[in-house]
Scaffold this active site. Sequence first.
Site, PDB file in Angstrom:
ATOM      1  N   ASP A   9      -2.227  93.432 -10.644  1.00 20.77           N
ATOM      2  CA  ASP A   9      -3.264  93.564  -9.632  1.00 20.77           C
ATOM      3  C   ASP A   9      -2.759  92.757  -8.417  1.00 20.77           C
ATOM      4  O   ASP A   9      -1.861  91.915  -8.566  1.00 20.77           O
ATOM      5  CB  ASP A   9      -4.556  92.977 -10.197  1.00 20.77           C
ATOM      6  CG  ASP A   9      -5.661  92.916  -9.170  1.00 20.77           C
ATOM      7  OD1 ASP A   9      -5.936  93.942  -8.550  1.00 20.77           O
ATOM      8  OD2 ASP A   9      -6.247  91.833  -8.996  1.00 20.77           O
ATOM      9  N   LEU A  10      -3.314  93.002  -7.249  1.00 16.50           N
ATOM     10  CA  LEU A  10      -2.813  92.298  -6.056  1.00 16.50           C
ATOM     11  C   LEU A  10      -3.706  91.104  -5.690  1.00 16.50           C
ATOM     12  O   LEU A  10      -3.326  89.941  -5.866  1.00 16.50           O
ATOM     13  CB  LEU A  10      -2.709  93.289  -4.886  1.00 16.50           C
ATOM     14  CG  LEU A  10      -2.177  92.746  -3.576  1.00 16.50           C
ATOM     15  CD1 LEU A  10      -0.754  92.240  -3.724  1.00 16.50           C
ATOM     16  CD2 LEU A  10      -2.224  93.829  -2.491  1.00 16.50           C
ATOM     17  N   ASP A  11      -4.913  91.430  -5.211  1.00 18.28           N
ATOM     18  CA  ASP A  11      -5.817  90.358  -4.758  1.00 18.28           C
ATOM     19  C   ASP A  11      -6.264  89.499  -5.938  1.00 18.28           C
ATOM     20  O   ASP A  11      -6.844  90.003  -6.898  1.00 18.28           O
ATOM     21  CB  ASP A  11      -7.035  91.000  -4.072  1.00 18.28           C
ATOM     22  CG  ASP A  11      -8.069  89.974  -3.649  1.00 18.28           C
ATOM     23  OD1 ASP A  11      -7.687  88.823  -3.399  1.00 18.28           O
ATOM     24  OD2 ASP A  11      -9.261  90.331  -3.580  1.00 18.28           O
ATOM     25  N   THR A  17      -6.210  87.443  -1.049  1.00 22.47           N
ATOM     26  CA  THR A  17      -6.730  88.153   0.124  1.00 22.47           C
ATOM     27  C   THR A  17      -8.259  88.105   0.164  1.00 22.47           C
ATOM     28  O   THR A  17      -8.854  88.484   1.178  1.00 22.47           O
ATOM     29  CB  THR A  17      -6.252  89.620   0.156  1.00 22.47           C
ATOM     30  OG1 THR A  17      -6.211  90.113  -1.178  1.00 22.47           O
ATOM     31  CG2 THR A  17      -4.880  89.743   0.764  1.00 22.47           C
ATOM     32  N   LYS A  45     -14.952  91.145  -5.544  1.00 18.79           N
ATOM     33  CA  LYS A  45     -13.567  91.068  -6.027  1.00 18.79           C
ATOM     34  C   LYS A  45     -13.215  92.242  -6.939  1.00 18.79           C
ATOM     35  O   LYS A  45     -13.911  92.497  -7.911  1.00 18.79           O
ATOM     36  CB  LYS A  45     -13.328  89.733  -6.735  1.00 18.79           C
ATOM     37  CG  LYS A  45     -13.310  88.564  -5.755  1.00 18.79           C
ATOM     38  CD  LYS A  45     -12.886  87.271  -6.406  1.00 18.79           C
ATOM     39  CE  LYS A  45     -12.817  86.165  -5.353  1.00 18.79           C
ATOM     40  NZ  LYS A  45     -12.542  84.861  -5.951  1.00 18.79           N
ATOM     41  N   GLY A  46     -12.144  92.937  -6.588  1.00 19.00           N
ATOM     42  CA  GLY A  46     -11.678  94.060  -7.390  1.00 19.00           C
ATOM     43  C   GLY A  46     -12.474  95.345  -7.176  1.00 19.00           C
ATOM     44  O   GLY A  46     -12.160  96.388  -7.745  1.00 19.00           O
ATOM     45  N   ARG A  49     -13.771  99.480  -1.342  1.00 18.37           N
ATOM     46  CA  ARG A  49     -14.315  99.160  -0.018  1.00 18.37           C
ATOM     47  C   ARG A  49     -15.759  99.661   0.146  1.00 18.37           C
ATOM     48  O   ARG A  49     -16.639  98.914   0.571  1.00 18.37           O
ATOM     49  CB  ARG A  49     -13.417  99.759   1.067  1.00 18.37           C
ATOM     50  CG  ARG A  49     -13.718  99.217   2.446  1.00 18.37           C
ATOM     51  CD  ARG A  49     -12.804  99.861   3.492  1.00 18.37           C
ATOM     52  NE  ARG A  49     -11.395  99.736   3.156  1.00 18.37           N
ATOM     53  CZ  ARG A  49     -10.424 100.391   3.765  1.00 18.37           C
ATOM     54  NH1 ARG A  49     -10.704 101.212   4.760  1.00 18.37           N
ATOM     55  NH2 ARG A  49      -9.162 100.225   3.402  1.00 18.37           N
ATOM     56  N   SER A 116      -3.517  98.240  -7.670  1.00 18.66           N
ATOM     57  CA  SER A 116      -4.528  97.606  -6.820  1.00 18.66           C
ATOM     58  C   SER A 116      -5.523  98.627  -6.270  1.00 18.66           C
ATOM     59  O   SER A 116      -5.162  99.774  -6.023  1.00 18.66           O
ATOM     60  CB  SER A 116      -3.825  96.904  -5.657  1.00 18.66           C
ATOM     61  OG  SER A 116      -4.747  96.556  -4.653  1.00 18.66           O
ATOM     62  N   ALA A 117      -6.747  98.178  -6.053  1.00 18.57           N
ATOM     63  CA  ALA A 117      -7.778  99.043  -5.453  1.00 18.57           C
ATOM     64  C   ALA A 117      -7.622  99.120  -3.939  1.00 18.57           C
ATOM     65  O   ALA A 117      -8.238  99.963  -3.286  1.00 18.57           O
ATOM     66  CB  ALA A 117      -9.157  98.489  -5.793  1.00 18.57           C
ATOM     67  N   SER A 118      -6.788  98.263  -3.377  1.00 15.86           N
ATOM     68  CA  SER A 118      -6.717  98.151  -1.912  1.00 15.86           C
ATOM     69  C   SER A 118      -5.909  99.268  -1.251  1.00 15.86           C
ATOM     70  O   SER A 118      -4.821  99.615  -1.698  1.00 15.86           O
ATOM     71  CB  SER A 118      -6.108  96.808  -1.521  1.00 15.86           C
ATOM     72  OG  SER A 118      -5.980  96.761  -0.110  1.00 15.86           O
ATOM     73  N   ASN A 120      -4.811  98.766   1.634  1.00 15.15           N
ATOM     74  CA  ASN A 120      -3.911  97.993   2.502  1.00 15.15           C
ATOM     75  C   ASN A 120      -2.779  97.315   1.730  1.00 15.15           C
ATOM     76  O   ASN A 120      -2.092  96.455   2.275  1.00 15.15           O
ATOM     77  CB  ASN A 120      -4.717  96.923   3.249  1.00 15.15           C
ATOM     78  CG  ASN A 120      -5.761  97.537   4.169  1.00 15.15           C
ATOM     79  OD1 ASN A 120      -5.415  98.255   5.102  1.00 15.15           O
ATOM     80  ND2 ASN A 120      -7.028  97.280   3.897  1.00 15.15           N
ATOM     81  N   LYS A 147     -11.681 100.809 -10.842  1.00 16.46           N
ATOM     82  CA  LYS A 147     -11.720 100.036 -12.076  1.00 16.46           C
ATOM     83  C   LYS A 147     -13.194  99.748 -12.388  1.00 16.46           C
ATOM     84  O   LYS A 147     -13.960  99.524 -11.451  1.00 16.46           O
ATOM     85  CB  LYS A 147     -10.986  98.690 -11.891  1.00 16.46           C
ATOM     86  CG  LYS A 147      -9.515  98.839 -11.482  1.00 16.46           C
ATOM     87  CD  LYS A 147      -8.953  97.492 -11.015  1.00 16.46           C
ATOM     88  CE  LYS A 147      -7.560  97.656 -10.414  1.00 16.46           C
ATOM     89  NZ  LYS A 147      -7.012  96.427  -9.812  1.00 16.46           N
ATOM     90  N   GLU A 171      -4.599  90.726 -14.439  1.00 18.26           N
ATOM     91  CA  GLU A 171      -5.826  90.995 -13.672  1.00 18.26           C
ATOM     92  C   GLU A 171      -6.719  89.772 -13.535  1.00 18.26           C
ATOM     93  O   GLU A 171      -6.865  89.012 -14.482  1.00 18.26           O
ATOM     94  CB  GLU A 171      -6.643  92.058 -14.411  1.00 18.26           C
ATOM     95  CG  GLU A 171      -6.633  93.424 -13.799  1.00 18.26           C
ATOM     96  CD  GLU A 171      -7.320  93.557 -12.454  1.00 18.26           C
ATOM     97  OE1 GLU A 171      -8.033  92.642 -12.024  1.00 18.26           O
ATOM     98  OE2 GLU A 171      -7.145  94.612 -11.832  1.00 18.26           O
ATOM     99  N   ASP A 172      -7.339  89.638 -12.361  1.00 15.47           N
ATOM    100  CA  ASP A 172      -8.287  88.522 -12.173  1.00 15.47           C
ATOM    101  C   ASP A 172      -9.741  88.977 -12.231  1.00 15.47           C
ATOM    102  O   ASP A 172     -10.635  88.143 -12.304  1.00 15.47           O
ATOM    103  CB  ASP A 172      -8.051  87.837 -10.819  1.00 15.47           C
ATOM    104  CG  ASP A 172      -8.482  88.716  -9.660  1.00 15.47           C
ATOM    105  OD1 ASP A 172      -8.105  89.904  -9.646  1.00 15.47           O
ATOM    106  OD2 ASP A 172      -9.210  88.236  -8.787  1.00 15.47           O
TER     107      ASP A 172
HETATM  108  P1  B16 Z   1      -9.297  97.576   0.877  1.00 17.09           P
HETATM  109  P2  B16 Z   1      -7.301  94.342  -5.845  1.00 17.09           P
HETATM  110  C1  B16 Z   1      -9.294  94.803  -4.093  1.00 17.09           C
HETATM  111  O1  B16 Z   1      -7.978  94.402  -4.366  1.00 17.09           O
HETATM  112  C2  B16 Z   1     -10.101  93.603  -3.607  1.00 17.09           C
HETATM  113  O2  B16 Z   1     -10.220  92.638  -4.649  1.00 17.09           O
HETATM  114  C3  B16 Z   1     -11.487  94.046  -3.195  1.00 17.09           C
HETATM  115  O3  B16 Z   1     -12.237  92.961  -2.732  1.00 17.09           O
HETATM  116  C4  B16 Z   1     -11.355  95.132  -2.105  1.00 17.09           C
HETATM  117  O4  B16 Z   1     -12.628  95.604  -1.715  1.00 17.09           O
HETATM  118  C5  B16 Z   1     -10.498  96.290  -2.649  1.00 17.09           C
HETATM  119  O5  B16 Z   1      -9.236  95.782  -3.058  1.00 17.09           O
HETATM  120  C6  B16 Z   1     -10.292  97.369  -1.597  1.00 17.09           C
HETATM  121  O6  B16 Z   1      -9.539  96.835  -0.549  1.00 17.09           O
HETATM  122  O7  B16 Z   1     -10.560  97.484   1.653  1.00 17.09           O
HETATM  123  O8  B16 Z   1      -8.142  96.810   1.476  1.00 17.09           O
HETATM  124  O9  B16 Z   1      -8.902  99.009   0.567  1.00 17.09           O
HETATM  125  O10 B16 Z   1      -7.880  93.140  -6.535  1.00 17.09           O
HETATM  126  O11 B16 Z   1      -7.620  95.645  -6.570  1.00 17.09           O
HETATM  127  O12 B16 Z   1      -5.845  94.190  -5.552  1.00 17.09           O
HETATM  128 MG    MG Z   2      -7.964  91.436  -8.082  1.00 19.60          MG
END
Ligand code: B16
Ligand code: MG
Length: 217
Positions: A9-11, A17, A45-46, A49, A116-118, A120, A147, A171-172
């Site tokens: 996982d990233l964040d 982040t 967290k996780g 958006r 990661s869900a992000s 970015n 997730k 994973e956190d």
């Molecule tokens: P974005 P992860 C997640 O990252 C964040 O923990 C979560 O707070 C955020 O809303 C999600 O990514 C989406 O991010 O807005 O940049 O697309 O923990 O899955 O790495």
């Molecule tokens: Mg995370």
Amino acid sequence: MRIQAALFDLDGVIVDTAKYHYMAWKRLANELGFDFTEKDNERLKGVSRMRSLEILLEVGGLLGKFSEEEMQEMAARKNEWYVELISKMDESEILEGTVECLKAFRDLGVKIALGSASKNAMLILNNLKLTPYFDAIIDGTKVSKAKPDPEVFLLGAKELGVDPSNCVVFEDAQAGIEAAKNAGMKAVAVGSPENLTGYDKIVKGLFEVKPEEIVNL
Ligand code: B16
Ligand code: MG
């Protein structure tokens, strides 16, 4: 050696982040006329958006008051502020033990993926100069189910050509641990046992991980 792939996982695992997400969400909440605390931010967290936006509006008592179009606009506005913040990140923000951990897995012949869900994630990995360590990158631009759905990790295993039963996930977030278990993978929780459950092993951070032990998990 049972484990042939490690998915990260990233964040909250590789980088923090969450503090930047918090700053940007708080700014949006303040513009809408309410406060958003660090404790409220824990719930994001996780989480994706759009789901994060729903939780934020719920905190402010504004859920259901906006059209789909307005919701999209607010999420885009928050993301612009967030991107501005993460654009300034560099290698100094990589969490302790990350590079050593990635290198050690690679030296053991274990493949590495991001899960990661992000949306970015690429920008962050590039700024951190970590992209070359990953054999596969699965982020919010590639998955449609959040997730605890296992999609993100199953896609990672598929891209790496490794059976899910031979994968370990770091994973956190509780939803992420559940996603790993739903994928039929081993789960290493990164955090403290008061907040997390259902994992195979728990560590405080990647600095505590011993890859030579994890491969036999
Ligand atoms: P974005 P992860 C997640 O990252 C964040 O923990 C979560 O707070 C955020 O809303 C999600 O990514 C989406 O991010 O807005 O940049 O697309 O923990 O899955 O790495
Ligand atoms: Mg995370």
